[in-house]
Design an enzyme around this catalytic site. Structure first.
Site, mmCIF file in Angstrom:
data_model
loop_
_atom_site.group_PDB
_atom_site.id
_atom_site.type_symbol
_atom_site.label_atom_id
_atom_site.label_comp_id
_atom_site.label_asym_id
_atom_site.label_seq_id
_atom_site.Cartn_x
_atom_site.Cartn_y
_atom_site.Cartn_z
ATOM 1 N N ASP A 46 1.978 -3.307 -4.061
ATOM 2 C CA ASP A 46 1.010 -3.171 -5.164
ATOM 3 C C ASP A 46 0.452 -1.740 -5.185
ATOM 4 O O ASP A 46 -0.319 -1.381 -6.079
ATOM 5 C CB ASP A 46 -0.093 -4.234 -5.094
ATOM 6 C CG ASP A 46 -0.937 -4.145 -3.830
ATOM 7 O OD1 ASP A 46 -0.630 -3.319 -2.947
ATOM 8 O OD2 ASP A 46 -1.918 -4.919 -3.732
ATOM 9 N N SER A 47 0.897 -0.902 -4.229
ATOM 10 C CA SER A 47 0.593 0.533 -4.305
ATOM 11 C C SER A 47 1.193 1.128 -5.570
ATOM 12 O O SER A 47 0.877 2.265 -5.931
ATOM 13 C CB SER A 47 1.140 1.265 -3.070
ATOM 14 O OG SER A 47 2.482 0.909 -2.820
ATOM 15 N N ASP A 85 5.045 -7.865 -3.112
ATOM 16 C CA ASP A 85 3.660 -7.794 -2.626
ATOM 17 C C ASP A 85 2.737 -8.578 -3.552
ATOM 18 O O ASP A 85 2.687 -8.302 -4.764
ATOM 19 C CB ASP A 85 3.256 -6.310 -2.612
ATOM 20 C CG ASP A 85 2.110 -6.037 -1.670
ATOM 21 O OD1 ASP A 85 1.749 -6.928 -0.891
ATOM 22 O OD2 ASP A 85 1.592 -4.902 -1.706
ATOM 23 N N LYS A 115 4.672 -10.591 0.663
ATOM 24 C CA LYS A 115 3.682 -10.084 1.623
ATOM 25 C C LYS A 115 2.295 -10.376 1.061
ATOM 26 O O LYS A 115 2.081 -10.281 -0.153
ATOM 27 C CB LYS A 115 3.854 -8.566 1.815
ATOM 28 C CG LYS A 115 2.776 -7.933 2.678
ATOM 29 C CD LYS A 115 3.067 -6.479 2.981
ATOM 30 C CE LYS A 115 2.542 -5.489 1.966
ATOM 31 N NZ LYS A 115 1.110 -5.547 1.662
ATOM 32 N N GLU A 117 -2.101 -9.851 2.152
ATOM 33 C CA GLU A 117 -3.039 -9.165 3.047
ATOM 34 C C GLU A 117 -4.024 -10.145 3.674
ATOM 35 O O GLU A 117 -4.516 -11.053 3.001
ATOM 36 C CB GLU A 117 -3.826 -8.096 2.262
ATOM 37 C CG GLU A 117 -2.945 -6.981 1.747
ATOM 38 C CD GLU A 117 -3.740 -5.864 1.069
ATOM 39 O OE1 GLU A 117 -4.985 -5.876 1.113
ATOM 40 O OE2 GLU A 117 -3.094 -4.984 0.467
ATOM 41 N N GLU A 184 -1.303 -1.987 9.467
ATOM 42 C CA GLU A 184 -1.598 -0.724 8.775
ATOM 43 C C GLU A 184 -2.781 -0.020 9.429
ATOM 44 O O GLU A 184 -3.861 -0.613 9.615
ATOM 45 C CB GLU A 184 -1.899 -0.986 7.285
ATOM 46 C CG GLU A 184 -2.242 0.322 6.552
ATOM 47 C CD GLU A 184 -2.221 0.234 5.043
ATOM 48 O OE1 GLU A 184 -1.828 -0.809 4.483
ATOM 49 O OE2 GLU A 184 -2.605 1.245 4.407
#
Ligand code: KIV
Length: 281
Positions: A46-47, A85, A115, A117, A184
């Site tokens: 999502d970056s 993501d 993925k 978070e 991270e």
């Protein structure tokens, strides 16, 4: 063409101490470059909110954007393991929504895994998605979607107390059924401990050299994203400079009438030019 690596291959690589290579990709050409370069795994992160859309962060990114970019990356890298993501608010509010959205990455975009978070706080989501038959990569440490709560984009686990929280998160993610985990921006010694203790592959972005593999954001490593450069980034080339210089040269050549040259023109078929001149002079 190399065969697509799947999760059992990543497990074997961990056991054999063979590093897993992992990069983000957001579009078709970059995915083609990555597959040609031999990357083991790609993340459609999502970056993309910052790297492609110019948002201030990842929070505004929505599911449809992620799906479209995953589709493009899958077309460019048909033989590479792709992780989609899950964007902010696609899994936090309800388990059913989390499973449905995770499923979209596989059904609509051909991803191999998703993925999400969070550690202890997303255990129910990880369990529900895994129970639906979907491979999950956890993501702990600095979690950009909740960077507001973390006081900004800051490294995590730098004190004994916070390192213990990161370690608890890692064990919780593995116990919930995730088959891989991404750390991270945590200290290398904390990451090394986690990589040694967990049985699943442990990937690092800014978590030092002792994990089972490394991730970088492609826009950082090729020198394309210019707003800021995290400490963990190594730039392998400077695409911004190369492309800007090429564009400057193009502007100068067009202004000076040097481009296009005769080689860039479609001339009339032989015999037609005389007829054209007679008709239109
Ligand atoms: O979106 C992304 O690229 C990520 C990385 C920062 C790990 O989640």
């Amino acid at each position: 063409m190399a065969k697509k690596k799947m999760i059992h291959e990543f497990m074997r690589m961990k056991q054999d101490g063979e590093k897993i290579t992992f990069l983000t990709a957001y579009d078709f050409p970059t995915a083609q470059f990555a597959e040609t370069a031999g990357l083991d795994m790609l993340l459609v992160g999502d970056s993309l909110g910052m790297c492609v859309y110019g948002y201030f962060g990842t929070v505004p990114v929505v599911m449809d954007q992620c799906i479209y970019h995953c589709e493009a990356v899958r077309r460019g890298a048909p033989n590479t393991f792709i992780v989609g993501d899950m964007p902010f608010m696609s899994y936090q509010s309800a388990l059913e929504k989390a499973v449905e959205n995770a499923g979209r990455f596989l059904k609509e975009a051909g991803c191999d895994a998703i993925k999400l978070e969070g550690g202890v706080r997303v255990v129910p989501q990880i369990k529900a998605i895994v129970e639906a038959g979907i491979l999950v990569m956890g993501h702990i440490g600095l979690t950009p979607q909740s960077s507001g709560q973390l006081g900004g984009h800051k490294a995590q686990g730098r004190t004994l107390e916070t390192a213990s929280i990161v370690i608890q998160d890692a064990f919780a993610v593995q116990k919930a059924g995730a088959q891989m985990i991404l750390l991270e921006a945590i200290p290398p010694e904390v990451a090394a401990y986690i990589a040694q203790k967990l049985s699943i592959p442990v990937l690092s972005i800014g978590a030092g050299p002792d994990c089972d593999g490394q991730l970088l954001i492609v826009s950082d490593m090729i020198g394309q994203f210019q707003a800021f450069t995290p400490k963990f980034v190594k730039k392998y080339c400077n695409v911004a400079e190369v492309v800007t210089n090429a564009m400057k040269e193009y502007v100068a050549e067009v202004k000076a009438g040097k481009f296009p040259e005769d080689d860039h023109c479609y001339h009339m078929i032989s015999g037609e030019k005389e007829k054209f001149d007679a008709e239109f002079k």
